[in-house]
Design a protein around this motif. Structure first.
Motif, mmCIF file in Angstrom:
data_model
loop_
_atom_site.group_PDB
_atom_site.id
_atom_site.type_symbol
_atom_site.label_atom_id
_atom_site.label_comp_id
_atom_site.label_asym_id
_atom_site.label_seq_id
_atom_site.Cartn_x
_atom_site.Cartn_y
_atom_site.Cartn_z
ATOM 1 N N SER A 47 -21.432 -3.317 -14.265
ATOM 2 C CA SER A 47 -21.406 -4.779 -14.281
ATOM 3 C C SER A 47 -20.737 -5.231 -15.582
ATOM 4 O O SER A 47 -20.532 -4.426 -16.506
ATOM 5 N N ARG A 48 -20.417 -6.511 -15.662
ATOM 6 C CA ARG A 48 -19.838 -7.028 -16.911
ATOM 7 C C ARG A 48 -20.788 -6.817 -18.088
ATOM 8 O O ARG A 48 -20.352 -6.348 -19.140
ATOM 9 N N PRO A 49 -22.100 -7.127 -17.956
ATOM 10 C CA PRO A 49 -22.996 -6.859 -19.095
ATOM 11 C C PRO A 49 -23.049 -5.375 -19.465
ATOM 12 O O PRO A 49 -23.076 -5.037 -20.653
ATOM 13 N N GLU A 50 -23.026 -4.489 -18.473
ATOM 14 C CA GLU A 50 -23.016 -3.048 -18.771
ATOM 15 C C GLU A 50 -21.740 -2.652 -19.498
ATOM 16 O O GLU A 50 -21.773 -1.860 -20.452
ATOM 17 N N ALA A 51 -20.617 -3.199 -19.079
ATOM 18 C CA ALA A 51 -19.339 -2.896 -19.717
ATOM 19 C C ALA A 51 -19.318 -3.389 -21.158
ATOM 20 O O ALA A 51 -18.842 -2.698 -22.059
ATOM 21 N N ILE A 52 -19.861 -4.577 -21.379
ATOM 22 C CA ILE A 52 -19.921 -5.125 -22.739
ATOM 23 C C ILE A 52 -20.834 -4.272 -23.601
ATOM 24 O O ILE A 52 -20.497 -3.948 -24.749
ATOM 25 N N ARG A 53 -21.996 -3.876 -23.078
ATOM 26 C CA ARG A 53 -22.905 -2.998 -23.833
ATOM 27 C C ARG A 53 -22.208 -1.691 -24.199
ATOM 28 O O ARG A 53 -22.314 -1.212 -25.331
ATOM 29 N N HIS A 54 -21.477 -1.119 -23.244
ATOM 30 C CA HIS A 54 -20.755 0.130 -23.482
ATOM 31 C C HIS A 54 -19.729 -0.048 -24.615
ATOM 32 O O HIS A 54 -19.666 0.771 -25.536
ATOM 33 N N ALA A 55 -18.949 -1.107 -24.541
ATOM 34 C CA ALA A 55 -17.920 -1.353 -25.547
ATOM 35 C C ALA A 55 -18.539 -1.572 -26.928
ATOM 36 O O ALA A 55 -18.065 -1.021 -27.929
#
Length: 76
Positions: A47-55
């Motif tokens: 998800s977008r929040p997961e992608a942001i957390r990853h980055a």
């Protein structure tokens, strides 16, 4: 260092929730790049929040604020 990392994680978590709630907060180039990264990921896509957390985790790790998962002794 763990207290600093925990504080950063809380602040970033709050920021991620805000951004996830209103994606118009991201500059268009960043939003487009995030969507492109998500599209390149295997299923199930993050998800977008997961992608942001990853980055953010990757960036904070590269700056030394978060310990590498493979480096429990903090050698790196």
């Amino acid at each position: 260092m763990d207290k600093i990392a925990a504080s950063i994680a809380k602040v970033l978590g709050d920021a991620i929730r805000e951004v996830a709630a209103d994606t118009h907060e991201l500059p268009e180039a960043v939003s487009d790049a995030l969507d492109a990264w998500i599209a390149d990921q295997p299923e199930p896509k993050p998800s977008r929040p997961e992608a942001i957390r990853h980055a953010l985790t990757d960036w904070l790790t590269s700056k030394g604020y978060v310990r590498h998962r493979e480096d429990p002794e903090r050698a790196n």
